[in-house]
Motif scaffolding. Sequence first.
Motif, short mmCIF file in Angstrom:
data_model
loop_
_atom_site.label_atom_id
_atom_site.label_comp_id
_atom_site.label_asym_id
_atom_site.label_seq_id
_atom_site.Cartn_x
_atom_site.Cartn_y
_atom_site.Cartn_z
N ALA A 160 21.34 8.56 -6.84
CA ALA A 160 22.49 8.65 -6.83
C ALA A 160 23.12 8.32 -5.34
N THR A 161 24.00 7.48 -5.44
CA THR A 161 24.82 7.23 -3.92
C THR A 161 26.03 7.20 -3.79
N GLY A 162 26.56 8.22 -4.83
CA GLY A 162 28.10 8.44 -5.06
C GLY A 162 28.48 9.46 -3.92
N ASP A 163 29.96 9.53 -4.33
CA ASP A 163 30.65 10.44 -3.10
C ASP A 163 30.89 11.94 -3.73
N VAL A 164 31.03 12.87 -2.99
CA VAL A 164 31.40 14.06 -3.26
C VAL A 164 32.81 14.18 -3.93
N ARG A 165 33.05 14.37 -5.06
CA ARG A 165 34.53 14.59 -5.70
C ARG A 165 34.52 15.71 -6.56
N LEU A 166 35.75 16.33 -6.50
CA LEU A 166 35.81 17.46 -7.36
C LEU A 166 37.24 17.44 -8.16
N PRO A 167 37.26 17.11 -9.36
CA PRO A 167 36.02 17.13 -10.23
C PRO A 167 35.46 15.90 -10.37
N PRO A 168 34.17 15.43 -10.54
CA PRO A 168 33.51 13.99 -10.47
C PRO A 168 33.85 13.44 -11.89
N THR A 169 34.16 12.25 -11.61
CA THR A 169 34.61 11.45 -13.04
C THR A 169 33.76 10.35 -13.50
N ASN A 170 32.50 10.23 -12.56
CA ASN A 170 31.44 9.37 -13.06
C ASN A 170 30.03 9.76 -12.79
N THR A 171 28.85 9.36 -13.12
CA THR A 171 27.75 9.78 -12.90
C THR A 171 27.22 9.88 -11.69
N GLN A 172 27.57 8.81 -10.74
CA GLN A 172 27.01 8.63 -9.44
C GLN A 172 27.66 9.88 -8.79
N ASP A 173 28.96 10.17 -8.89
CA ASP A 173 29.64 11.21 -8.08
C ASP A 173 29.28 12.32 -8.54
N ALA A 174 29.07 12.56 -9.84
CA ALA A 174 28.62 13.84 -10.51
C ALA A 174 27.28 14.37 -9.70
N ILE A 175 26.24 13.35 -9.67
CA ILE A 175 24.89 13.80 -9.00
C ILE A 175 25.05 14.26 -7.73
N ALA A 176 25.99 13.34 -7.05
CA ALA A 176 25.95 13.52 -5.51
C ALA A 176 26.86 14.80 -5.39
N SER A 177 27.82 15.27 -6.12
CA SER A 177 28.62 16.42 -5.99
C SER A 177 27.59 17.76 -6.35
N GLY A 178 26.95 17.33 -7.43
CA GLY A 178 26.18 18.59 -8.01
C GLY A 178 25.05 19.01 -6.89
N CYS A 179 24.33 17.78 -6.21
CA CYS A 179 23.30 18.30 -5.38
C CYS A 179 23.83 18.98 -4.25
N LEU A 180 24.98 18.51 -3.59
CA LEU A 180 25.45 19.26 -2.58
C LEU A 180 25.85 20.45 -2.82
N LEU A 181 26.66 20.58 -3.90
CA LEU A 181 27.15 21.94 -3.99
C LEU A 181 25.81 23.10 -4.27
N ALA A 182 24.75 22.57 -4.98
CA ALA A 182 23.67 23.40 -4.74
C ALA A 182 23.05 23.91 -3.43
N GLN A 183 23.16 23.04 -2.81
CA GLN A 183 23.00 23.48 -1.08
C GLN A 183 23.94 24.50 -0.66
N VAL A 184 25.08 23.86 -0.86
CA VAL A 184 26.11 24.93 -0.40
C VAL A 184 26.08 26.23 -0.99
N GLY A 185 26.09 26.18 -2.29
CA GLY A 185 26.02 27.43 -2.92
C GLY A 185 25.02 28.34 -2.56
N ALA A 186 23.67 27.82 -2.20
CA ALA A 186 22.52 28.58 -1.97
C ALA A 186 22.84 29.14 -0.71
N ILE A 187 23.33 28.40 0.39
CA ILE A 187 23.60 29.00 1.75
C ILE A 187 24.70 29.94 1.72
N GLU A 188 25.77 29.69 1.17
CA GLU A 188 26.82 30.70 1.20
C GLU A 188 26.61 31.98 0.41
N HIS A 189 25.84 31.77 -0.78
CA HIS A 189 25.44 33.08 -1.41
C HIS A 189 24.54 33.95 -0.60
#
Length: 253
Positions: A160-189
């Motif tokens: 994916a080369t998409g953008d971080v969008r919430l909520p994501p409305t296409n596959t590229q953005d869904a992957i980009a957003s999910g991967c970034l939020l996984a990083q952010v979620g682990a760090i913040e938790h």
Amino acid sequence: MNPTLLLDLGNTRLKWALLEGEHWRESGACRHVDIPQWIEAMRARLPASTRRFGVNVAHDRLALELERQLGSIHWLVAQAQSCGVTNGYDEPERLGADRWAALIAAHHLHRGAALVVCCGTATTVDWLDADGFFRGGLILPGLTTMRASLAHATARLPFATGDVRLPPTNTQDAIASGCLLAQVGAIEHYYRVMEGPACGAMALLSGGDADIIAGHLAIPARTVDNLVLRGLAVVAAASARPNPSHDAREHTP
């Protein structure tokens, strides 16, 4: 004063810095495939008196080639204690040398508790108490590694080369957003679990994806360039003092 060459041999790149005393004269990075050309250019410029310190988490053959071409290198190995940092790992010597160097740098750059986050091929999230005690940390796939794993392990998902969008409305953005939020979620938790808010801890982020991840964190955070090399610089400075307390240990990969 003899120059000091610092080497951070990571999973995908070699990061380096050349110091005169404690002054950073220059720094840079190159891909593994470009290391032979970098060695040729650097070897012609370094006097024989150059001190060399390194961290290696890549293939040993690369480290051995650097030594063969540049001369003996003091490869950092995690210890029970060094440069004001105490290692809380069950087996201290099994902590990655890159994480150990980053913890040393964080202790010398920041007064207070810190969440030390290195954002590269892997993301590491390490807790450091204000007194320099390392209590443990996380290792997870890095941001790019997460994206690549989806592309390699599935038949229909792209890299994916998409953008971080919430909520994501296409596959590229869904992957980009999910991967970034996984990083952010682990760090913040981890920050909350380690009671970061109660002790006023700061997250210190370094590495290629540090700016991207830091921009989405809802905890106190700042980015620091070359945290691993900065830790090596602390070790090199300590080793140059009279009667150093074995802050650097020479290690053959």
